[in-house]
Design a protein around this motif. Structure first.
Motif, mmCIF file in Angstrom:
data_model
loop_
_atom_site.group_PDB
_atom_site.id
_atom_site.type_symbol
_atom_site.label_atom_id
_atom_site.label_comp_id
_atom_site.label_asym_id
_atom_site.label_seq_id
_atom_site.Cartn_x
_atom_site.Cartn_y
_atom_site.Cartn_z
ATOM 1 N N UNK A 138 -18.517 -7.369 -19.016
ATOM 2 C CA UNK A 138 -19.078 -7.581 -20.584
ATOM 3 C C UNK A 138 -21.306 -7.612 -20.434
ATOM 4 N N UNK A 139 -20.730 -7.588 -18.515
ATOM 5 C CA UNK A 139 -22.973 -8.699 -18.307
ATOM 6 C C UNK A 139 -23.576 -6.764 -18.663
ATOM 7 N N UNK A 140 -24.189 -6.558 -19.109
ATOM 8 C CA UNK A 140 -25.274 -5.573 -19.144
ATOM 9 C C UNK A 140 -26.066 -5.137 -17.527
ATOM 10 N N UNK A 141 -26.158 -4.195 -16.913
ATOM 11 C CA UNK A 141 -27.315 -3.869 -15.859
ATOM 12 C C UNK A 141 -28.400 -4.276 -16.484
ATOM 13 N N UNK A 142 -29.360 -4.593 -14.967
ATOM 14 C CA UNK A 142 -30.779 -4.897 -15.271
ATOM 15 C C UNK A 142 -31.172 -3.783 -15.421
ATOM 16 N N UNK A 143 -31.834 -3.141 -16.748
ATOM 17 C CA UNK A 143 -32.419 -1.693 -16.526
ATOM 18 C C UNK A 143 -33.613 -1.291 -15.749
ATOM 19 N N UNK A 144 -34.456 -1.619 -15.007
ATOM 20 C CA UNK A 144 -35.377 -1.853 -14.554
ATOM 21 C C UNK A 144 -36.232 -0.933 -14.351
ATOM 22 N N UNK A 145 -35.236 0.512 -13.736
ATOM 23 C CA UNK A 145 -35.799 1.800 -13.690
ATOM 24 C C UNK A 145 -36.093 2.415 -15.359
ATOM 25 N N UNK A 146 -35.772 1.984 -16.167
ATOM 26 C CA UNK A 146 -36.023 2.557 -17.620
ATOM 27 C C UNK A 146 -37.483 1.737 -17.796
#
Length: 408
Positions: A138-146
């Motif tokens: 339920x916790x999304x990954x941090x989209x640092x690569x975006x």
């Protein structure tokens, strides 16, 4: 303003100089329409080579920016690696962590050891939730690569295929593994480049059939086979990603590159020191440092000047901080944990300089928009040093090694 994009184009100039690959002519009318796909092969699909001794697994994923006419000609590939940031977008944990750190500081100032210990425990518990991998259900990954979309799109307009990869798994396990973390980052780059070499050469491999439209979530077929020049590869890294791309480009690490892959240029945004001083003298590179950047530690330009066999470049960005290179880390992105990392100056609109050997001075702070501002697409064919009113560039070429030129 011509800041990051202009200097990034300079850094990748060596990729296309004389290569005959499909890049824009410099006429804005020639700028390509850009499309985007993503891929995700698993949160723990990458295992570091056993001889590195690095524990932990990383995702194999990417955000891909490419010209819509990718099937016309062949295109250089640029791979972007982000730096160290919390791995899970757990807002509750992040807010609780921020509050606990403030309470901890207050307790320590008041000499309340019991309260300080209580708050320290909360900090540790919430940090564990923010930096775990994979993230909790339920916790999304941090989209640092975006966070480098602005770069990916501008470069794709020029005819490059740009792949921004994730390093959340490495970030989650980096603590206590400092001696191996940059080697692991380099190994991840090589693993990703292997996937792309397979796809480019025969249309097969793990990437085949795994591209997704980020807007709809539906599968997308893109004809990359035969249209990528894997002998003309550039890498770009930010923060610890900057240390990672320079680690991968180190002279003694070329043998680790996948067969059929040649790295022709490297650009490091505020790179951190990879601690091993392996020389980078055979691949052209550029490094950029903002004067209000508290994090930058990697002075690869100074470490390789004089020994370099190819041109290298250094850029100083007046009023630039560390986090604004990544939109997911910056306040305007409204992402969990985003913030302005610059220390305020003594006057409004300024930030405190972070010169390694000098006192702090007020600098005119760049806004996020100005720090990431880009010009209209221009051709990256010239390898001469470029600069703007807000940047100082120092090119260092073997031909002029006695006295590097400096222009503002």
């Amino acid at each position: 303003m011509r800041l990051i994009m202009k200097t990034t184009v300079l850094a990748v100039a060596a990729i296309v100089a004389g290569s005959g690959t499909a890049v824009a002519t410099g006429n804005p009318a020639d700028a390509r329409r850009v499309e985007t796909v993503t891929y995700h092969l698993g949160d723990q699909a990458f295992t570091p080579p056993a001889d590195l001794g690095n524990e932990g697994k990383n995702e194999l994923d990417g955000v891909v920016y490419y010209p819509s006419d990718v099937s016309a000609g062949t295109h250089p590939l640029i791979m972007i690696e982000h730096g160290s940031w919390q791995t899970c977008a757990d807002r509750a944990a992040t807010d609780a962590n921020t509050a606990a750190q403030a309470a901890l500081a207050a307790a320590e100032k008041a000499g309340d050891d019991a309260e300080a210990a209580r708050q320290q425990k909360i900090v540790e518990q919430t940090s564990a939730r923010m930096w775990t991998w994979p993230c909790a259900p339920g916790v999304p990954p941090m989209p640092s690569n975006a966070g480098y979309e602005y770069l990916g799109r501008q470069l794709a307009q020029l005819g490059f295929v740009v792949v921004s990869i994730g390093t959340n798994g490495i970030n989650a396990t980096a603590a206590g593994q400092a001696p191996t973390v940059y080697y692991t980052r380099a190994a991840l780059l090589n693993a990703q480049l292997t996937l792309w070499q397979q796809l480019a050469s025969n249309g097969q491999g793990p990437l085949h059939g795994h591209f997704t439209d980020p807007a709809t979530g539906k599968p997308r077929n893109v004809g990359f086979q035969g249209h990528l020049n894997m002998g003309d590869v550039g890498t770009l890294g930010h923060s610890m990603g900057g240390g990672g791309v320079l680690q991968q480009a180190a002279d003694q690490r070329h043998g680790d590159w996948p067969a059929g892959v040649t790295v022709k240029a490297v650009f490091a945004l505020a790179p951190t020191d990879n601690w091993n001083d392996e020389p980078v003298t055979q691949v052209p590179f550029a490094q950029m440092w903002g004067t209000c950047d508290q994090v930058n530690t990697g002075n690869y330009f100074a470490g390789n000047s004089g020994a370099n066999q190819v041109p290298i470049y250094r850029y100083t960005l007046t009023g630039g901080n560390h986090d604004s290179y990544n939109t997911e880390w910056s306040p305007s992105g409204h992402q969990v944990g985003s913030h302005d990392d610059a220390l305020p100056g003594t006057r409004p609109g300024t930030c405190a300089s972070q010169f390694p050997d000098g006192p702090q001075q007020d600098q005119p702070q760049l806004t996020e928009t100005r720090q990431r501002a880009s010009p209209r697409p221009t051709s990256p064919r010239s390898s001469s040093a470029s600069s703007t009113a807000a940047t100082t560039s120092t090119p260092y070429s073997p031909a002029s090694a006695a006295r590097p030129a400096c222009r503002t």
